[in-house]
Design a protein around this motif. Structure first.
Motif, PDB file in Angstrom:
ATOM      1  N   LYS A  33     -16.473  13.623  -4.073  1.00 51.85           N
ATOM      2  CA  LYS A  33     -16.259  12.768  -5.257  1.00 51.85           C
ATOM      3  C   LYS A  33     -15.080  13.310  -6.078  1.00 51.85           C
ATOM      4  O   LYS A  33     -14.249  12.540  -6.570  1.00 51.85           O
ATOM      5  CB  LYS A  33     -17.545  12.742  -6.099  1.00 51.85           C
ATOM      6  N   ILE A  34     -15.016  14.637  -6.182  1.00 44.99           N
ATOM      7  CA  ILE A  34     -13.907  15.244  -6.943  1.00 44.99           C
ATOM      8  C   ILE A  34     -12.569  14.891  -6.284  1.00 44.99           C
ATOM      9  O   ILE A  34     -11.608  14.506  -6.954  1.00 44.99           O
ATOM     10  CB  ILE A  34     -14.083  16.784  -7.029  1.00 44.99           C
ATOM     11  N   VAL A  35     -12.517  14.977  -4.945  1.00 45.85           N
ATOM     12  CA  VAL A  35     -11.273  14.654  -4.225  1.00 45.85           C
ATOM     13  C   VAL A  35     -10.929  13.176  -4.421  1.00 45.85           C
ATOM     14  O   VAL A  35      -9.771  12.813  -4.686  1.00 45.85           O
ATOM     15  CB  VAL A  35     -11.409  14.997  -2.716  1.00 45.85           C
ATOM     16  N   PHE A  36     -11.952  12.329  -4.352  1.00 45.15           N
ATOM     17  CA  PHE A  36     -11.733  10.884  -4.532  1.00 45.15           C
ATOM     18  C   PHE A  36     -11.168  10.596  -5.932  1.00 45.15           C
ATOM     19  O   PHE A  36     -10.242   9.806  -6.102  1.00 45.15           O
ATOM     20  CB  PHE A  36     -13.070  10.155  -4.316  1.00 45.15           C
ATOM     21  N   GLU A  37     -11.737  11.301  -6.925  1.00 49.75           N
ATOM     22  CA  GLU A  37     -11.252  11.112  -8.303  1.00 49.75           C
ATOM     23  C   GLU A  37      -9.811  11.579  -8.448  1.00 49.75           C
ATOM     24  O   GLU A  37      -8.993  10.923  -9.098  1.00 49.75           O
ATOM     25  CB  GLU A  37     -12.136  11.902  -9.280  1.00 49.75           C
ATOM     26  N   ALA A  38      -9.504  12.726  -7.842  1.00 43.33           N
ATOM     27  CA  ALA A  38      -8.133  13.268  -7.926  1.00 43.33           C
ATOM     28  C   ALA A  38      -7.150  12.287  -7.275  1.00 43.33           C
ATOM     29  O   ALA A  38      -6.080  11.988  -7.828  1.00 43.33           O
ATOM     30  CB  ALA A  38      -8.070  14.629  -7.228  1.00 43.33           C
ATOM     31  N   ILE A  68       0.832  -1.222   0.000  1.00 44.97           N
ATOM     32  CA  ILE A  68       0.000   0.000   0.000  1.00 44.97           C
ATOM     33  C   ILE A  68       0.871   1.278   0.000  1.00 44.97           C
ATOM     34  O   ILE A  68       0.435   2.332   0.442  1.00 44.97           O
ATOM     35  CB  ILE A  68      -1.024   0.031   1.182  1.00 44.97           C
ATOM     36  N   PHE A  69       2.078   1.113  -0.536  1.00 44.51           N
ATOM     37  CA  PHE A  69       2.990   2.271  -0.561  1.00 44.51           C
ATOM     38  C   PHE A  69       2.481   3.374  -1.507  1.00 44.51           C
ATOM     39  O   PHE A  69       2.662   4.555  -1.245  1.00 44.51           O
ATOM     40  CB  PHE A  69       4.406   1.825  -0.943  1.00 44.51           C
ATOM     41  N   SER A  70       1.836   2.955  -2.603  1.00 42.83           N
ATOM     42  CA  SER A  70       1.285   3.958  -3.533  1.00 42.83           C
ATOM     43  C   SER A  70       0.200   4.771  -2.841  1.00 42.83           C
ATOM     44  O   SER A  70       0.127   5.997  -3.007  1.00 42.83           O
ATOM     45  CB  SER A  70       0.689   3.278  -4.768  1.00 42.83           C
ATOM     46  N   GLU A  71      -0.656   4.091  -2.073  1.00 44.81           N
ATOM     47  CA  GLU A  71      -1.736   4.784  -1.361  1.00 44.81           C
ATOM     48  C   GLU A  71      -1.131   5.779  -0.356  1.00 44.81           C
ATOM     49  O   GLU A  71      -1.622   6.893  -0.193  1.00 44.81           O
ATOM     50  CB  GLU A  71      -2.639   3.776  -0.619  1.00 44.81           C
ATOM     51  N   PHE A  72      -0.036   5.367   0.300  1.00 43.04           N
ATOM     52  CA  PHE A  72       0.634   6.288   1.231  1.00 43.04           C
ATOM     53  C   PHE A  72       1.236   7.469   0.464  1.00 43.04           C
ATOM     54  O   PHE A  72       1.194   8.614   0.932  1.00 43.04           O
ATOM     55  CB  PHE A  72       1.729   5.563   2.035  1.00 43.04           C
ATOM     56  N   THR A  73       1.787   7.173  -0.720  1.00 42.94           N
ATOM     57  CA  THR A  73       2.424   8.224  -1.533  1.00 42.94           C
ATOM     58  C   THR A  73       1.452   9.371  -1.815  1.00 42.94           C
ATOM     59  O   THR A  73       1.812  10.548  -1.690  1.00 42.94           O
ATOM     60  CB  THR A  73       2.933   7.618  -2.860  1.00 42.94           C
ATOM     61  N   ILE A  74       0.219   9.011  -2.173  1.00 45.22           N
ATOM     62  CA  ILE A  74      -0.755  10.068  -2.488  1.00 45.22           C
ATOM     63  C   ILE A  74      -1.141  10.800  -1.187  1.00 45.22           C
ATOM     64  O   ILE A  74      -1.209  12.027  -1.147  1.00 45.22           O
ATOM     65  CB  ILE A  74      -2.033   9.500  -3.166  1.00 45.22           C
ATOM     66  N   ASN A 134      -7.511   9.071  -6.859  1.00 44.72           N
ATOM     67  CA  ASN A 134      -7.370   7.840  -7.643  1.00 44.72           C
ATOM     68  C   ASN A 134      -6.636   8.028  -8.954  1.00 44.72           C
ATOM     69  O   ASN A 134      -5.964   7.117  -9.431  1.00 44.72           O
ATOM     70  CB  ASN A 134      -8.750   7.206  -7.863  1.00 44.72           C
ATOM     71  N   LYS A 135      -6.762   9.227  -9.530  1.00 45.05           N
ATOM     72  CA  LYS A 135      -6.030   9.519 -10.769  1.00 45.05           C
ATOM     73  C   LYS A 135      -4.521   9.506 -10.463  1.00 45.05           C
ATOM     74  O   LYS A 135      -3.726   8.923 -11.200  1.00 45.05           O
ATOM     75  CB  LYS A 135      -6.471  10.902 -11.269  1.00 45.05           C
ATOM     76  N   ALA A 136      -4.134  10.143  -9.356  1.00 46.49           N
ATOM     77  CA  ALA A 136      -2.717  10.169  -8.966  1.00 46.49           C
ATOM     78  C   ALA A 136      -2.245   8.761  -8.606  1.00 46.49           C
ATOM     79  O   ALA A 136      -1.140   8.345  -8.973  1.00 46.49           O
ATOM     80  CB  ALA A 136      -2.526  11.126  -7.786  1.00 46.49           C
ATOM     81  N   LEU A 137      -3.122   8.008  -7.932  1.00 45.46           N
ATOM     82  CA  LEU A 137      -2.783   6.633  -7.537  1.00 45.46           C
ATOM     83  C   LEU A 137      -2.502   5.759  -8.772  1.00 45.46           C
ATOM     84  O   LEU A 137      -1.529   4.995  -8.819  1.00 45.46           O
ATOM     85  CB  LEU A 137      -3.957   6.060  -6.734  1.00 45.46           C
ATOM     86  N   LYS A 138      -3.363   5.925  -9.774  1.00 49.84           N
ATOM     87  CA  LYS A 138      -3.210   5.139 -11.011  1.00 49.84           C
ATOM     88  C   LYS A 138      -1.856   5.453 -11.658  1.00 49.84           C
ATOM     89  O   LYS A 138      -1.129   4.547 -12.074  1.00 49.84           O
ATOM     90  CB  LYS A 138      -4.369   5.491 -11.959  1.00 49.84           C
ATOM     91  N   LYS A 139      -1.511   6.740 -11.684  1.00 53.25           N
ATOM     92  CA  LYS A 139      -0.243   7.156 -12.297  1.00 53.25           C
ATOM     93  C   LYS A 139       0.935   6.544 -11.529  1.00 53.25           C
ATOM     94  O   LYS A 139       1.896   6.054 -12.123  1.00 53.25           O
ATOM     95  CB  LYS A 139      -0.160   8.690 -12.271  1.00 53.25           C
ATOM     96  N   ASP A 140       0.852   6.559 -10.181  1.00 56.27           N
ATOM     97  CA  ASP A 140       1.935   6.010  -9.360  1.00 56.27           C
ATOM     98  C   ASP A 140       2.106   4.518  -9.647  1.00 56.27           C
ATOM     99  O   ASP A 140       3.218   4.011  -9.716  1.00 56.27           O
ATOM    100  CB  ASP A 140       1.633   6.229  -7.871  1.00 56.27           C
ATOM    101  N   LYS A 141       0.966   3.834  -9.840  1.00 53.96           N
ATOM    102  CA  LYS A 141       1.025   2.385 -10.057  1.00 53.96           C
ATOM    103  C   LYS A 141       1.436   2.012 -11.480  1.00 53.96           C
ATOM    104  O   LYS A 141       1.743   0.858 -11.739  1.00 53.96           O
ATOM    105  CB  LYS A 141      -0.331   1.751  -9.708  1.00 53.96           C
ATOM    106  N   GLU A 142       1.426   3.001 -12.387  1.00 52.77           N
ATOM    107  CA  GLU A 142       1.809   2.734 -13.788  1.00 52.77           C
ATOM    108  C   GLU A 142       3.309   2.539 -13.949  1.00 52.77           C
ATOM    109  O   GLU A 142       3.768   2.005 -14.932  1.00 52.77           O
ATOM    110  CB  GLU A 142       1.417   3.930 -14.668  1.00 52.77           C
TER     111      GLU A 142
END
Ligand SMILES: NC(=O)c1ccc[n+]([C@@H]2O[C@H](COP(=O)([O-])OP(=O)(O)OC[C@H]3O[C@@H](n4cnc5c(N)ncnc54)[C@H](OP(=O)(O)O)[C@@H]3O)[C@@H](O)[C@H]2O)c1
Length: 264
Positions: free
Chosen positions: A248-253, A162-168, A255-263
């Motif tokens: 919802k906007i914060v949640f989307e932001a 869960i390091f990506s989740e911590f990163t955000i 998750n967008k950053a999370l997706k990028k970190d996991k890429e």
């Protein structure tokens, strides 16, 4: 302990300032190597320059902190791989790059001791919240790395999965908080407040509110409820946030950053 930072930009610079500021840092000797201006940066930070990485063995460097961007990992790993890194711990602050990927980049050191950290830009004022995890070989080094970065604020041991989740949550939120703060300053200025007055006022409100929340046993929701009395002024703004679905906007932001970190 001799610590070498390779890549000294915004984040590594902030960490070095945090470490050197602390009164308990006497046990650390800090060296830096940057692609350009190593000597000038070392003078500015009051640390030692290591212009040629070939000298890291002679200097007895025990910890190497990678402060470059993720795209630069391979070129750095190729250079470092030629040295004997058996007694060296590699500390990576590269977002989204797993310990396995780092080991892969260092092809000649399958048992590399790796500790990952995820600090934030508040390290220089010793207010970072830094996540830390290690691979199997780095487990014995995690406590000493924990101690180094405790000089920059608090440190949290986090599972790598869960390091990506911590990163955000820890690494990215300073920018998001400032974005929100700036929006309030802009609104206050548009309504007629002078810029410096608006900035001081909004910063003061953020500081006071956080200090209050930290000393209180109440949840953020409970404090919001106390401020937003029925038919009052504040509730009108909250209604706009709710109707625009700010959560919802914060949640989307996030998750967008999370997706990028996991890429990566
Ligand atoms: N910024 C943040 O808030 C933050 C938070 C948490 C984690 N991180 C992580 O920290 C790392 C650095 O981010 P940053 O924002 O500090 O980036 P940055 O300001 O661009 O710093 C990168 C530094 O690395 C140097 N560099 C590049 N290639 C090099 C090489 N081959 N040898 C030696 N030095 C080299 C660059 O030198 P030049 O300037 O000469 O190119 C620059 O000084 C990233 O991996 C990022 O994921 C950043």
């Amino acid at each position: 302990m001799k610590i070498l930072f390779i890549g000294v930009g915004h984040m590594a610079g902030s960490l070095i300032k945090g470490i050197t500021k602390s009164t308990s840092n006497k046990k650390y000797e800090i060296y830096i190597n940057n692609r350009e201006s190593t000597v000038a940066k070392a003078q500015e930070l009051n640390v030692k320059p290591l212009v040629n990485l070939e000298d890291l063995q002679n200097e007895g460097i025990e910890v190497i902190v990678l402060g470059v961007r993720p795209a630069q990992l391979k070129e750095i790993a190729i250079v470092l791989d030629q040295f004997n890194l058996t007694n060296v711990t590699i500390v990576s602050m590269l977002s989204g790059i797993s310990a396995d990927k780092i080991t892969e980049a260092f092809g000649r050191h399958p048992k590399l001791k790796i500790v990952r950290i995820m600090p934030n830009i508040n390290a220089d004022i010793t207010k970072s919240v830094t996540g830390i995890c290690a691979n199997h070989y780095g487990e014995k080094s995690i406590d000493e790395v924990f101690d180094i970065f405790s000089n920059c604020g608090s440190v949290e041991k986090i599972n790598e999965d869960i390091f990506s989740e911590f990163t955000i949550s820890g690494g990215c939120t300073p920018a998001y908080i400032l974005f929100f703060l700036k929006a309030f300053v802009d609104a206050a200025v548009k309504s007629g407040l002078e810029y410096q007055t608006a900035l001081r006022t909004i910063i003061g409100s953020f500081e006071g509110t956080i200090a209050n929340l930290k000393k209180s046993s109440k949840t953020p929701e409970a404090i919001i409820g106390e401020i937003c009395v029925p038919n009052g002024v504040t509730i009108e703004g909250i209604k706009v946030f709710e109707n625009s679905n700010l959560e919802k906007i914060v949640f989307e932001a996030f998750n967008k950053a999370l997706k990028k970190d996991k890429e990566h």
